[in-house]
Design an enzyme around this catalytic site. Structure first.
Site, PDB file in Angstrom:
ATOM      1  CB  CYS A 139      21.624   7.821  51.743  1.00 37.68           C
ATOM      2  SG  CYS A 139      23.150   9.127  52.845  1.00 37.68           S
ATOM      3  CG  HIS A 153      28.094  18.233  50.279  1.00 39.35           C
ATOM      4  ND1 HIS A 153      28.774  19.028  51.485  1.00 39.35           N
ATOM      5  CD2 HIS A 153      28.593  17.012  50.780  1.00 39.35           C
ATOM      6  CE1 HIS A 153      29.427  19.500  51.814  1.00 39.35           C
ATOM      7  NE2 HIS A 153      29.324  17.299  51.936  1.00 39.35           N
ATOM      8  CB  CYS A 203      24.044   8.972  59.491  1.00 42.56           C
ATOM      9  SG  CYS A 203      23.547   7.517  59.042  1.00 42.56           S
ATOM     10  CD  GLU A 249      31.384   8.585  57.691  1.00 42.86           C
ATOM     11  OE1 GLU A 249      30.653   9.290  56.651  1.00 42.86           O
ATOM     12  OE2 GLU A 249      31.413   7.591  57.901  1.00 42.86           O
ATOM     13  CB  THR A 308      29.234   5.377  55.894  1.00 42.54           C
ATOM     14  OG1 THR A 308      29.008   6.927  55.702  1.00 42.54           O
ATOM     15  CG2 THR A 308      28.893   4.974  57.602  1.00 42.54           C
ATOM     16  CB  SER A 314      32.898  12.890  45.289  1.00 40.88           C
ATOM     17  OG  SER A 314      32.745  11.388  46.206  1.00 40.88           O
TER      18      SER A 314
END
Lengths: 283, 283
Positions: free
Chosen positions: A13, A41, A95, A125, A162, A220
């Site tokens: 991303c 990860h 980010c 986060e 997010t 995940s």
């Protein structure tokens, strides 16, 4: 030989790619640092950085370097202070979407809103967002969790982790409305990449003969793509590497869909694509 | 003789009662006025005022009096200006909950939000709110209506007509969220009397042998109470006056529920209660 179709977003991303770019620039300049937590990860990426002398530390004190990289997940302001107090330099790879969640949470708390953070408790986060909310945010995900907070007549502010889906935010807002609050102010801090990837995987799975998801078995978001694919395509597989692919999976397959999670390097996905394209599926 | 049970709110809502009180005070002082539209949707009350010389006008110009009463529904600011320009005095009986909707709509528009008004187009209250929103509010009720407005990336402000139900607001907000707006700010302008009455009627209807709703056959909120009652109680009736009651409706009934709409005078409801209590239901 089957035709392979891939969605626009099949790999890192925006935030992860940006963090890796920042890390790369420092390494190229010969400036070394440690990362606070794994930068992404993905065991291969982390191992690759280890080889270059970039280590993962769980606490700023553990680091022997004079620079610490904050990964895309972001951290609470107390952690930033802690690093500064240790006399270390911060390489901030938070980010920008996460930063927007930090700023929005703080703004809502400072304007007197009772803050709800739609997200998973204990997620790094979310811990960062809570820090920026001066510790005042209630982390919620399910209707019952909202029901347990008294919001009647209150000004309720809402932000989300997010990666939350639209449905998560809708569940929380509907539960808040039930309590007859004075006001509900939701600042949209969702980065829709997760949802776009899931929608794309769903549409792809409907069209193809076989679906292949590339990514870590412990990721995940990768697993969720695999579950969605299984639902819409009879033949769906999850692989960590092209080496796991078996030609028999693609017997008589004309069209194959391939995609990856937000922590899957692009080369891993492309290698899978190329391998499938070389299988003889007529046999 | 059956026992009659009534909920806490069985008659005029707060705003209507307040408007009638204001009218009464002026009449007692010998100061006369006309009302802009019917003060409430109840023919008896309107006829009673007519007898006292208080007429209904549809336009400030029609009035020959030097005072004009603005009823609980409120009006747009242009109408207020018009009355002032005619040199007439305003008796402002706008419901404070409606006033809150006016102020909230204007605040959201002035702060740059794209405004949605959850309500019924052409309803006098909604026309007033739109006026305070400087004509910039989109009136919506159904999901499709929201889908037709482009809200992606926008700051969306939301208020509602005071009588809207929670479900109406939830439908609109969920539809807004689907479009991925930048922010959603809902100021709660619902007056929960409508919903409380409906919930109370539902609970009452479940418990009693017969349910009687008192109010005008043309009153929308009264009819809704009747529909809900029919759903939960086999024997449910709607009457405009105690004169319509029939003893056979209450045969073998031990407990009867009675309630009224927001424009039903309390004496009408109480007269129904007393009449039922005198019926011999053993026959």
């Amino acid at each position: 030989m089957p035709k392979v179709i891939m969605p626009d977003e099949y790999s890192f991303c925006f935030g992860v790619e940006r963090a890796l770019e920042i890390a790369k620039k420092y390494i190229e300049k010969g400036e070394y640092f440690d990362t606070l937590g794994e930068i992404i990860h993905n065991p291969h990426v982390v191992a690759d950085l280890e080889k270059k002398g970039i280590h993962v530390v769980n606490n700023p004190e553990e680091s022997k370097k004079d620079k610490i990289l904050i990964r895309s997940h972001g951290v609470a302001p107390e952690v930033v202070e802690k690093i500064k107090n240790l006399g270390k330099e911060i390489i901030d790879a938070t980010c920008p979407f996460v930063k927007h969640a930090h700023d929005s949470a703080r703004k809502l708390v400072d304007e007197g809103y009772c803050l709800l953070i739609v997200g998973k408790k204990h997620h790094p986060e979310v811990i960062g967002i809570q820090g920026y909310a001066r510790g005042k945010g209630h982390v919620v995900l399910k209707e019952e969790e909202v029901d347990n907070i008294n919001l009647k007549g209150k000004k309720v502010g809402i932000v989300s982790q997010t990666t939350m889906l639209l449905a998560n935010v809708q569940t929380v807002i509907n539960a808040v409305l039930k309590q007859n609050p004075k006001e509900v102010r939701y600042i949209n801090t969702r980065c829709s990449t997760t949802e776009r990837r899931q929608n794309a995987a769903r549409e792809l799975a409907k069209m193809v003969d076989v679906m292949v998801i590339v990514g870590g078995r412990h990721s995940s978001n990768t697993n969720r793509l695999y579950e969605i694919s299984k639902e819409y395509c009879k033949r769906a597989y999850l692989v960590e590497s092209y080496r796991e692919l078996r030609p028999e999976w693609f017997k008589h397959a004309k069209v194959v869909g391939v995609t990856g999670g937000a922590s899957t390097p692009p080369e891993d996905v492309l290698k899978v694509k190329e391998t499938i394209e070389k299988f003889n599926t007529r046999r």
